[in-house]
Structure formats: C-alpha cells, structure tokens
Design a protein around this motif. Sequence first.
Motif, short mmCIF file in Angstrom:
data_model
loop_
_atom_site.label_atom_id
_atom_site.label_comp_id
_atom_site.label_asym_id
_atom_site.label_seq_id
_atom_site.Cartn_x
_atom_site.Cartn_y
_atom_site.Cartn_z
N VAL A 95 10.98 -1.33 7.43
CA VAL A 95 12.20 -2.27 8.41
C VAL A 95 12.03 -0.90 9.53
N VAL A 96 11.91 -0.92 10.29
CA VAL A 96 11.86 -0.40 11.59
C VAL A 96 12.61 -1.15 12.69
N VAL A 97 13.88 -0.20 13.09
CA VAL A 97 14.27 -0.01 14.50
C VAL A 97 13.91 0.30 15.50
N LEU A 98 13.40 -0.38 17.12
CA LEU A 98 13.63 0.14 18.02
C LEU A 98 15.05 0.30 18.68
N ALA A 99 15.24 1.43 19.53
CA ALA A 99 16.67 1.49 20.06
C ALA A 99 16.62 2.18 20.77
N ALA A 100 17.80 2.77 21.66
CA ALA A 100 17.70 3.73 22.93
C ALA A 100 19.10 4.21 23.54
N ALA A 101 19.24 5.99 23.51
CA ALA A 101 20.22 6.10 23.71
C ALA A 101 20.83 5.73 25.43
N GLY A 102 22.08 6.18 25.85
CA GLY A 102 22.65 5.92 27.10
C GLY A 102 22.78 4.37 26.92
N LYS A 103 22.97 4.23 28.83
CA LYS A 103 22.95 3.28 29.62
C LYS A 103 22.10 1.77 28.81
N ALA A 104 20.81 2.20 29.16
CA ALA A 104 19.70 1.14 29.30
C ALA A 104 18.75 1.52 28.31
N PHE A 105 18.37 0.38 27.72
CA PHE A 105 17.42 0.36 26.89
C PHE A 105 16.01 0.74 27.25
N ARG A 114 16.70 -2.95 19.38
CA ARG A 114 18.14 -3.06 19.58
C ARG A 114 18.47 -2.55 20.57
N VAL A 115 18.99 -4.16 21.97
CA VAL A 115 18.58 -4.09 23.01
C VAL A 115 20.24 -3.70 23.44
N HIS A 116 20.57 -2.54 23.95
CA HIS A 116 22.27 -2.32 24.20
C HIS A 116 22.46 -2.77 25.89
N GLY A 117 21.35 -2.16 26.54
CA GLY A 117 21.79 -2.63 28.23
C GLY A 117 19.72 -3.03 28.53
N LEU A 118 20.54 -2.56 29.34
CA LEU A 118 18.95 -3.53 30.86
C LEU A 118 17.51 -3.00 30.13
N ALA A 119 16.78 -3.96 30.28
CA ALA A 119 15.30 -4.07 29.62
C ALA A 119 14.32 -4.86 30.91
N GLY A 123 18.14 8.96 27.59
CA GLY A 123 18.84 8.17 28.45
C GLY A 123 19.26 8.57 29.99
N GLU A 124 19.38 9.63 30.22
CA GLU A 124 19.66 10.42 31.49
C GLU A 124 18.75 9.11 32.36
N ARG A 125 17.80 8.84 32.37
CA ARG A 125 16.67 8.36 33.14
C ARG A 125 16.49 6.89 33.02
N PHE A 126 17.18 6.15 31.50
CA PHE A 126 16.94 4.78 31.46
C PHE A 126 16.12 4.93 30.59
N ASN A 127 15.29 6.12 29.93
CA ASN A 127 14.44 5.38 28.48
C ASN A 127 13.46 4.99 29.97
N VAL A 128 12.72 5.79 30.49
CA VAL A 128 11.10 5.23 31.14
C VAL A 128 10.43 5.23 29.71
N LEU A 129 9.74 4.75 30.15
CA LEU A 129 7.80 5.31 29.52
C LEU A 129 7.05 5.97 29.70
N ALA A 187 10.62 -4.62 32.95
CA ALA A 187 9.06 -4.07 32.97
C ALA A 187 8.71 -4.05 32.11
N ALA A 188 7.99 -3.00 31.84
CA ALA A 188 7.02 -2.24 30.00
C ALA A 188 8.45 -2.21 29.05
N GLY A 189 9.52 -1.72 29.65
CA GLY A 189 10.86 -2.65 28.62
C GLY A 189 11.84 -3.13 28.28
N CYS A 190 11.01 -4.44 29.84
CA CYS A 190 11.10 -5.59 28.74
C CYS A 190 10.03 -6.31 27.56
#
Length: 262
Positions: free
Chosen positions: A56-66, A108-113, A27-33, A115-118
């Motif tokens: 079922v699988v849910v793909l989520a993310a910590a912090g401010k960005a997906f 589960r998209v709670h913030g910005l997504a 999360g501190e690095r916007f969940n970069v891949l 490039a490869a996040g989109c």
Amino acid sequence: MSSSDTALPGVLRSDRAGVTTLTLNRGERFNVLSEQVLDELSGQLRTIAADPSVRVVVLAAAGKAFCAGHDLREMQASPDMKYYQNLFAQCSKLMLAIQKLPQPVIARVHGLATAAGCQLVAMCDLAVAADHARFAVSGVNIGLFCSTPAVALSRNLSRKQAMEMLLTGEFIDAQTALQRGLVNRVVPEAQLDDTISALCESILAKPAAAIRIGKQLFYKQAEMGIEAAYQLAGQTMACNMMDASAQEGVQAFIEKRPPDWA
C-alpha cells in the motif's frame, strides 16, 4: 525555485511493514508540483511498482497544505508552447502512473488541495481528509481552466458537480467532498493517521494478487462499454480464481476456518 529549494528532496519516503509513505516536502511553498517534485514523485512510483514488498502507498504532505497545484512561478518563467506541452504531459504521466501502480494509493489530505493538487487527490484510489481540508480547481480564477484536473474530477464527481467546481473555481469543504465522492472519509486531523493505518491493515490482510488484479480491472472496465466490461471482468475473475490464494480462500470458507495466506 531557489537553489536552496533544489538542494532538498521534493519527496520523502518512509517504509513500514508493507506500507510506503511518500511525503511532498515543499511545505513552505504549499507543496506545489514543480518539475523537480514531479520527477521525484514519478521516480518513486516507478521504484515502488517493481517492489512486491510494498503493498500500500500513502501520499502525504508536509506543512499546512496538501498540494496547491502547479508551480506558477516556473510556468511564468518559461512562456513557451513546447515547454507548457511538456510540463502538462509530465504531470499527466504522473497521474496515470498512480492509477497504473499495482498497489493501492491512499491520499492523506490534511489541508487545502487545489488545481493539480485536487487532481492528485482524485487520482488516488482512496482518500482520507481532515475535517478542515478544502478542495478547489481554481485555475479559472487566473484565466487558466483546469483542463487536466477535469479529467480526474469528472471520474470522481457527477458531471454537474465537477463542472460547477471547474467553472466557478470555488472551494468545497471536506464534508462536501465526502458527499460528492472526492474522498472516502473525513475525520479530525488528529485521527488521520489512525484512520489511514486501519485502511492499510484491512488491505494488507487481503492477498496481494487479488488486490493487484482487482485494481487493474477496476479502471480498465470503467472506460469500456458494459458488454466489454463484463467480458473482461469475467476473464479476470477466472484468472484470479486460478491463483493459489483464491483457491485457499475458497477452501477455507468451505471448511469454516481462517485462510492461510502466509
């Protein structure tokens, strides 16, 4: 990436009654891949694919960005053609693993997504976004056209809508993403978990075999001509009909009673 980063898991897993949640944990690095995150996420998907208890699988993310896409610091530190080829092949393999996974995957998209996040959102079977989420394939803004995200994006949006995002690198908001078909639902962030839980429960109420067969067929036929698609779909339905759950479901419908899939 610092040594303190690598000491932490890049992906967290939690399980409950047929649903596995994988959470991007940078999360501190916007969940970069990063390479670590790509490896961990791929490994988790391999384990899940072989586990019939996961429905079922849910793909989520910590912090401010997906997810903000690839780790540009890692990429800049290794300016080598072979390295870049291997990196993008690694990422593409992950994206294909999501599509090939027997279980449906919900983003589960709670913030910005971006490039490869989109791209990650586009490759998931379903996506639910918070109303303040934003999406972009913004590589072109730094001189790097989002070619691999374009594969996923062009299979979700119309060509002109996808090309506009790819050529301009501009953000779209959650409602625009909904209108264009990138996400299924947009809700206030406080309702994200309840909305996703309801989707999961709806899927869990269906026979696992039908969901598995149907997901596989959906993506295969989409890449075929219409005659081949119908041939494959017909064969798939015939195989599905031979499954005990389908026989029970049809009989229950005829007898006007709930199916017993226990």
